[in-house]
Write a protein that holds these residues in place. Sequence first.
Motif, PDB file in Angstrom:
ATOM      1  N   LEU A  27      -3.582   0.580 -12.900  1.00 57.03           N
ATOM      2  CA  LEU A  27      -2.820  -0.599 -12.519  1.00 57.03           C
ATOM      3  C   LEU A  27      -2.383  -1.354 -13.762  1.00 57.03           C
ATOM      4  N   THR A  28      -1.158  -1.833 -13.766  1.00 59.15           N
ATOM      5  CA  THR A  28      -0.693  -2.719 -14.820  1.00 59.15           C
ATOM      6  C   THR A  28      -0.452  -4.100 -14.221  1.00 59.15           C
ATOM      7  N   SER A  50      -0.793  -8.345 -10.411  1.00 58.50           N
ATOM      8  CA  SER A  50      -2.193  -7.939 -10.348  1.00 58.50           C
ATOM      9  C   SER A  50      -3.026  -8.714  -9.339  1.00 58.50           C
ATOM     10  N   VAL A  51      -2.511  -9.846  -8.868  1.00 59.48           N
ATOM     11  CA  VAL A  51      -3.246 -10.620  -7.866  1.00 59.48           C
ATOM     12  C   VAL A  51      -2.545 -10.594  -6.510  1.00 59.48           C
ATOM     13  N   GLY A  52      -1.593  -9.672  -6.349  1.00 59.15           N
ATOM     14  CA  GLY A  52      -0.957  -9.483  -5.067  1.00 59.15           C
ATOM     15  C   GLY A  52       0.306 -10.277  -4.817  1.00 59.15           C
ATOM     16  N   GLY A  53       0.769 -11.013  -5.811  1.00 63.42           N
ATOM     17  CA  GLY A  53       2.006 -11.751  -5.648  1.00 63.42           C
ATOM     18  C   GLY A  53       3.185 -10.806  -5.598  1.00 63.42           C
ATOM     19  N   THR A  54       4.083 -11.007  -4.655  1.00 65.21           N
ATOM     20  CA  THR A  54       5.197 -10.085  -4.462  1.00 65.21           C
ATOM     21  C   THR A  54       6.546 -10.771  -4.617  1.00 65.21           C
ATOM     22  N   SER A  55       7.543  -9.963  -4.908  1.00 60.09           N
ATOM     23  CA  SER A  55       8.909 -10.424  -5.019  1.00 60.09           C
ATOM     24  C   SER A  55       9.819  -9.326  -4.499  1.00 60.09           C
ATOM     25  N   ASP A  65       8.010  -3.898   2.458  1.00 56.08           N
ATOM     26  CA  ASP A  65       6.764  -4.501   2.015  1.00 56.08           C
ATOM     27  C   ASP A  65       6.149  -3.658   0.902  1.00 56.08           C
ATOM     28  N   ILE A  66       5.819  -4.303  -0.214  1.00 56.12           N
ATOM     29  CA  ILE A  66       5.177  -3.618  -1.321  1.00 56.12           C
ATOM     30  C   ILE A  66       3.691  -3.980  -1.320  1.00 56.12           C
ATOM     31  N   SER A  67       2.856  -3.010  -1.606  1.00 56.39           N
ATOM     32  CA  SER A  67       1.420  -3.250  -1.651  1.00 56.39           C
ATOM     33  C   SER A  67       0.768  -2.271  -2.608  1.00 56.39           C
ATOM     34  N   PHE A  68      -0.470  -2.568  -2.965  1.00 54.44           N
ATOM     35  CA  PHE A  68      -1.202  -1.707  -3.893  1.00 54.44           C
ATOM     36  C   PHE A  68      -2.628  -1.548  -3.417  1.00 54.44           C
ATOM     37  N   ASP A  69      -3.080  -0.307  -3.359  1.00 57.12           N
ATOM     38  CA  ASP A  69      -4.454   0.007  -3.009  1.00 57.12           C
ATOM     39  C   ASP A  69      -5.220   0.176  -4.315  1.00 57.12           C
ATOM     40  N   ASN A  70      -6.025  -0.802  -4.659  1.00 59.40           N
ATOM     41  CA  ASN A  70      -6.745  -0.771  -5.931  1.00 59.40           C
ATOM     42  C   ASN A  70      -7.762   0.361  -6.003  1.00 59.40           C
ATOM     43  N   ALA A  71      -8.392   0.665  -4.889  1.00 62.32           N
ATOM     44  CA  ALA A  71      -9.398   1.716  -4.870  1.00 62.32           C
ATOM     45  C   ALA A  71      -8.779   3.087  -5.094  1.00 62.32           C
ATOM     46  N   LYS A  72      -7.659   3.342  -4.437  1.00 59.12           N
ATOM     47  CA  LYS A  72      -7.000   4.638  -4.538  1.00 59.12           C
ATOM     48  C   LYS A  72      -5.963   4.696  -5.652  1.00 59.12           C
TER      49      LYS A  72
END
Length: 119
Positions: A27-28, A50-55, A65-72
Amino acid sequence: QVQLVESGGGSVPAGGSLRLSCNTSRLTYCMAWFRQAARKEREGVASIDSVGGTSYADSVKGRFDISFDNAKKILYLQMNGLKPEDTAMYYCAAGLWPPCAPTHTPNYWGQGTQVTVSS
């Protein structure tokens, strides 16, 4: 450096949905999705910090919708209500400079995945 591999593209009818995935090595601070349609300029689609803020670009706001799975370590782009004008090669990107928005040049790019939306 960051390695990015996109998947999930395909061909769907207008109004359909797709979920793009981008496997990342890490993750960056800011990650994003860009797209480039044939004979058009590349445009930013969405970003997430990095804290889930989206644009989001105005053209996709309310539909994507953009999202990130930190575990995977997977970056997602859920695309709903697809329109023919969404047809493009979609690229995930990482290493964008702050402020996090899909308007900057990333340091790292994936190879892209094609999305085609029929009329």
